[in-house]
Design a protein around this motif. Structure first.
Motif, mmCIF file in Angstrom:
data_model
loop_
_atom_site.group_PDB
_atom_site.id
_atom_site.type_symbol
_atom_site.label_atom_id
_atom_site.label_comp_id
_atom_site.label_asym_id
_atom_site.label_seq_id
_atom_site.Cartn_x
_atom_site.Cartn_y
_atom_site.Cartn_z
ATOM 1 N N TYR A 198 0.747 -1.332 -0.153
ATOM 2 C CA TYR A 198 -0.611 0.151 -0.339
ATOM 3 C C TYR A 198 0.810 1.317 0.036
ATOM 4 C CZ TYR A 198 -3.747 -3.410 1.396
ATOM 5 O OH TYR A 198 -4.464 -4.242 1.751
ATOM 6 N N VAL A 199 0.559 2.292 -1.315
ATOM 7 C CA VAL A 199 1.137 3.903 -0.803
ATOM 8 C C VAL A 199 0.017 4.494 -0.031
ATOM 9 C CG1 VAL A 199 2.295 5.322 -1.965
ATOM 10 C CG2 VAL A 199 2.831 3.121 -1.909
ATOM 11 N N LEU A 200 0.070 5.566 1.175
ATOM 12 C CA LEU A 200 -0.908 6.343 1.229
ATOM 13 C C LEU A 200 -0.661 7.409 1.444
ATOM 14 C CD1 LEU A 200 -2.804 3.350 2.723
ATOM 15 C CD2 LEU A 200 -3.598 4.768 4.262
ATOM 16 N N ALA A 201 -1.159 8.532 1.208
ATOM 17 C CA ALA A 201 -1.282 10.300 1.534
ATOM 18 C C ALA A 201 -2.067 10.563 1.190
ATOM 19 C CB ALA A 201 -0.543 10.708 -0.098
ATOM 20 N N PRO A 202 -2.104 11.973 2.010
ATOM 21 C CA PRO A 202 -3.740 12.754 1.986
ATOM 22 C C PRO A 202 -4.361 13.378 0.615
ATOM 23 C CG PRO A 202 -1.566 13.566 3.598
ATOM 24 C CD PRO A 202 -0.877 12.389 3.040
ATOM 25 N N ALA A 203 -5.815 13.478 1.234
ATOM 26 C CA ALA A 203 -6.062 13.716 -0.139
ATOM 27 C C ALA A 203 -6.183 15.636 0.155
ATOM 28 C CB ALA A 203 -7.680 13.102 -0.404
ATOM 29 N N THR A 204 -5.028 15.828 -0.204
ATOM 30 C CA THR A 204 -4.958 17.496 -0.174
ATOM 31 C C THR A 204 -4.382 17.891 -1.836
ATOM 32 O OG1 THR A 204 -1.828 16.689 0.495
ATOM 33 C CG2 THR A 204 -3.991 17.863 2.122
ATOM 34 N N GLY A 205 -3.692 19.210 -1.774
ATOM 35 C CA GLY A 205 -3.703 19.266 -2.790
ATOM 36 C C GLY A 205 -2.449 18.869 -3.637
ATOM 37 N N ALA A 206 -1.074 18.375 -2.677
ATOM 38 C CA ALA A 206 -0.120 18.025 -2.334
ATOM 39 C C ALA A 206 -0.594 16.686 -3.050
ATOM 40 C CB ALA A 206 0.891 17.782 -1.719
ATOM 41 N N GLY A 207 -1.179 15.894 -2.172
ATOM 42 C CA GLY A 207 -1.717 14.242 -2.083
ATOM 43 C C GLY A 207 -1.977 14.191 -3.677
ATOM 44 N N LYS A 208 -3.409 15.260 -4.187
ATOM 45 C CA LYS A 208 -3.308 14.857 -4.908
ATOM 46 C C LYS A 208 -2.643 15.147 -6.420
ATOM 47 C CE LYS A 208 -8.610 15.958 -3.377
ATOM 48 N NZ LYS A 208 -9.697 16.724 -3.888
ATOM 49 N N ASN A 209 -1.672 15.684 -6.054
ATOM 50 C CA ASN A 209 -0.812 15.942 -7.915
ATOM 51 C C ASN A 209 -0.368 15.251 -7.599
ATOM 52 O OD1 ASN A 209 0.717 17.914 -9.729
ATOM 53 N ND2 ASN A 209 2.166 18.549 -7.622
ATOM 54 N N LEU A 210 -0.144 13.818 -6.534
ATOM 55 C CA LEU A 210 1.321 12.579 -6.067
ATOM 56 C C LEU A 210 0.765 11.221 -6.758
ATOM 57 C CD1 LEU A 210 4.182 11.959 -5.141
ATOM 58 C CD2 LEU A 210 3.670 12.122 -2.975
ATOM 59 N N MET A 211 0.107 11.353 -6.286
ATOM 60 C CA MET A 211 0.237 9.666 -6.242
ATOM 61 C C MET A 211 -0.599 9.456 -7.397
ATOM 62 S SD MET A 211 0.247 8.496 -3.107
ATOM 63 C CE MET A 211 -0.740 7.450 -2.742
ATOM 64 N N PRO A 212 -1.447 10.175 -8.435
ATOM 65 C CA PRO A 212 -2.176 9.995 -9.071
ATOM 66 C C PRO A 212 -0.447 9.570 -10.754
ATOM 67 C CG PRO A 212 -3.223 12.024 -9.018
ATOM 68 C CD PRO A 212 -2.201 11.182 -8.232
ATOM 69 N N ARG A 213 0.348 10.177 -10.168
ATOM 70 C CA ARG A 213 1.734 10.553 -11.046
ATOM 71 C C ARG A 213 1.676 8.673 -10.099
ATOM 72 N NH1 ARG A 213 4.758 13.273 -13.964
ATOM 73 N NH2 ARG A 213 3.432 14.853 -13.230
ATOM 74 N N ILE A 214 2.367 8.376 -9.223
ATOM 75 C CA ILE A 214 2.846 7.096 -8.537
ATOM 76 C C ILE A 214 2.082 5.674 -9.158
ATOM 77 C CG2 ILE A 214 3.109 5.436 -6.383
ATOM 78 C CD1 ILE A 214 3.968 8.087 -5.088
ATOM 79 N N ALA A 215 0.598 6.201 -8.999
ATOM 80 C CA ALA A 215 -0.481 4.999 -10.031
ATOM 81 C C ALA A 215 -0.558 4.711 -11.188
ATOM 82 C CB ALA A 215 -1.748 5.665 -9.675
ATOM 83 N N ALA A 216 0.418 5.758 -12.131
ATOM 84 C CA ALA A 216 0.654 5.388 -13.121
ATOM 85 C C ALA A 216 2.256 4.913 -13.602
ATOM 86 C CB ALA A 216 0.722 6.898 -13.834
ATOM 87 N N LEU A 217 2.546 5.577 -12.360
ATOM 88 C CA LEU A 217 3.990 4.493 -12.887
ATOM 89 C C LEU A 217 3.560 2.772 -12.278
ATOM 90 C CD1 LEU A 217 6.128 7.061 -11.765
ATOM 91 C CD2 LEU A 217 5.850 6.909 -14.497
ATOM 92 N N LEU A 218 3.332 2.817 -11.654
ATOM 93 C CA LEU A 218 3.129 1.538 -11.190
ATOM 94 C C LEU A 218 1.856 0.247 -11.892
ATOM 95 C CD1 LEU A 218 2.727 2.061 -7.352
ATOM 96 C CD2 LEU A 218 5.046 1.050 -8.597
ATOM 97 N N ASP A 219 1.300 1.465 -12.712
ATOM 98 C CA ASP A 219 0.496 0.881 -13.927
ATOM 99 C C ASP A 219 -0.638 0.030 -12.760
ATOM 100 O OD1 ASP A 219 -0.897 0.143 -16.139
ATOM 101 O OD2 ASP A 219 0.042 -1.882 -15.930
ATOM 102 N N VAL A 220 -1.603 0.527 -11.802
ATOM 103 C CA VAL A 220 -2.270 0.071 -11.098
ATOM 104 C C VAL A 220 -3.451 1.367 -10.906
ATOM 105 C CG1 VAL A 220 -1.322 -1.180 -9.399
ATOM 106 C CG2 VAL A 220 -1.571 1.211 -8.929
ATOM 107 N N ALA A 221 -4.820 0.857 -10.818
ATOM 108 C CA ALA A 221 -5.592 1.749 -10.371
ATOM 109 C C ALA A 221 -5.796 2.875 -9.031
ATOM 110 C CB ALA A 221 -6.998 1.603 -10.472
#
Length: 314
Positions: A90-113
């Motif tokens: 699991y990779v978790l981050a707050p759903a803040t502006g920073a988290g919403k900017n970072l986490m989609p990039r991580i998900a895409a690089l890991l090829d997960v939803a």
């Protein structure tokens, strides 16, 4: 199971959202590791080590993490997750502006939803999240090997500080040089931070103008030790700056007491505050939608009611 929580901090202290995200990770179960990446941020790493449930703090200190840009953080995090044997489930981050900017990039690089904005953990692979501006809660189950999750921090109590985690320093990842922080405007206030305040006094378009907003709401907020908020309509009308906005396109809050004054209760506003423990609404329109979620409602002229309420408080 191993969980990696991405800490938010200012290179000195942890932001409160990190504590709530650690609490959400504890609901999943497993070993919780916290990543603190920044520049001269050892103090923030030590603060993360004290959080209840955390067994390890991973500390990356380098100049190119000073602004914590999403590109450089993702280049550090993805190899950690992909380490031999699969380091993290699991990779978790707050759903803040920073988290919403970072986490989609991580998900895409890991090829997960990505699973966004969770408000509850049903099991290790099943989570609850709001859709349609919070009017519907859906339960989703993920079969991805790595679950990339953002957490609505107002839905989880903050983790305590009785932990004694190990702090492990790691080699910094590459500086991709793809983006650079040009400037940052930080609003300063003697009032509590809006997303962390226990009491919020919020104003809407019914106040008429910015002068009325400050004249009526500031004395009330001063007596209650409250933060000031506003509806989108009030922000769009120029009563107050954008960082006052509560709602779907503003800040999500869940204080102990939320006082909505002259706020009609549009669906976008309700999405940002309806999880407040006690909601008090003051509005002259008895059919205003805000009364549908209010615990206490007063139908009346706010220009008469608010000064009376302020005067009655000691």
């Amino acid at each position: 199971m191993a969980i990696l929580v991405i800490a938010e901090h200012d290179n000195d202290s942890l932001r409160s959202a990190t504590r709530n995200t650690v609490a959400a990770a504890a609901r999943i179960g497993g070993d919780i590791h916290v990543l603190v990446a920044g520049m001269n941020c050892a103090q923030a790493a030590q603060a993360a080590a004290k959080l209840a449930g955390v067994v390890k703090v991973i500390f990356a200190d380098a100049p190119h993490y000073a602004d914590q840009t999403a590109e450089n953080l993702a280049a550090l995090i993805v190899p950690l997750v992909k380490a031999e044997g699969g380091a993290y489930d699991y990779v978790l981050a707050p759903a803040t502006g920073a988290g919403k900017n970072l986490m989609p990039r991580i998900a895409a690089l890991l090829d997960v939803a990505q699973i966004s904005d969770i408000v509850a953990v049903e099991s290790a692979d099943t989570f609850v999240r709001p859709i349609y501006a919070g009017n519907v809660l859906v339960t989703v189950r993920s079969i991805d090997a790595v679950k990339v999750i953002t957490v609505r921090t107002t839905a989880f109590d903050a983790a305590g500080e009785e932990g004694y985690a190990v702090v492990e320093s790691i080699t910094a990842g590459p500086d991709l040089g793809q983006s650079k922080l040009v400037g940052r405007e930080v609003s300063k206030s003697l009032r509590p931070e809006l997303i962390a305040a226990r009491v919020i006094v919020s104003g809407g378009r019914g106040l008429g103008n910015g002068e009325n907003y400050h004249k009526l709401l500031e004395p009330l907020a001063d007596k209650l030790g409250a933060a000031l908020g506003a509806s989108r309509a009030a922000v769009d009308a120029g009563f107050v700056p954008n960082d006052y906005q509560v709602g779907q396109t503003g800040k999500i809050v869940a204080p102990q007491l939320y006082i909505a004054i002259g706020v009609s209760g549009a669906i976008q506003h309700l999405a940002g505050m309806k999880d407040s423990k006690i909601i008090v609404a003051i509005n002259k329109d008895p059919d205003a939608p805000i009364f549908q979620v209010a615990d206490f409602g007063l139908v009346g002229d706010l220009f008469e009611v608010v000064p009376q309420l302020t005067a009655a408080l000691k």
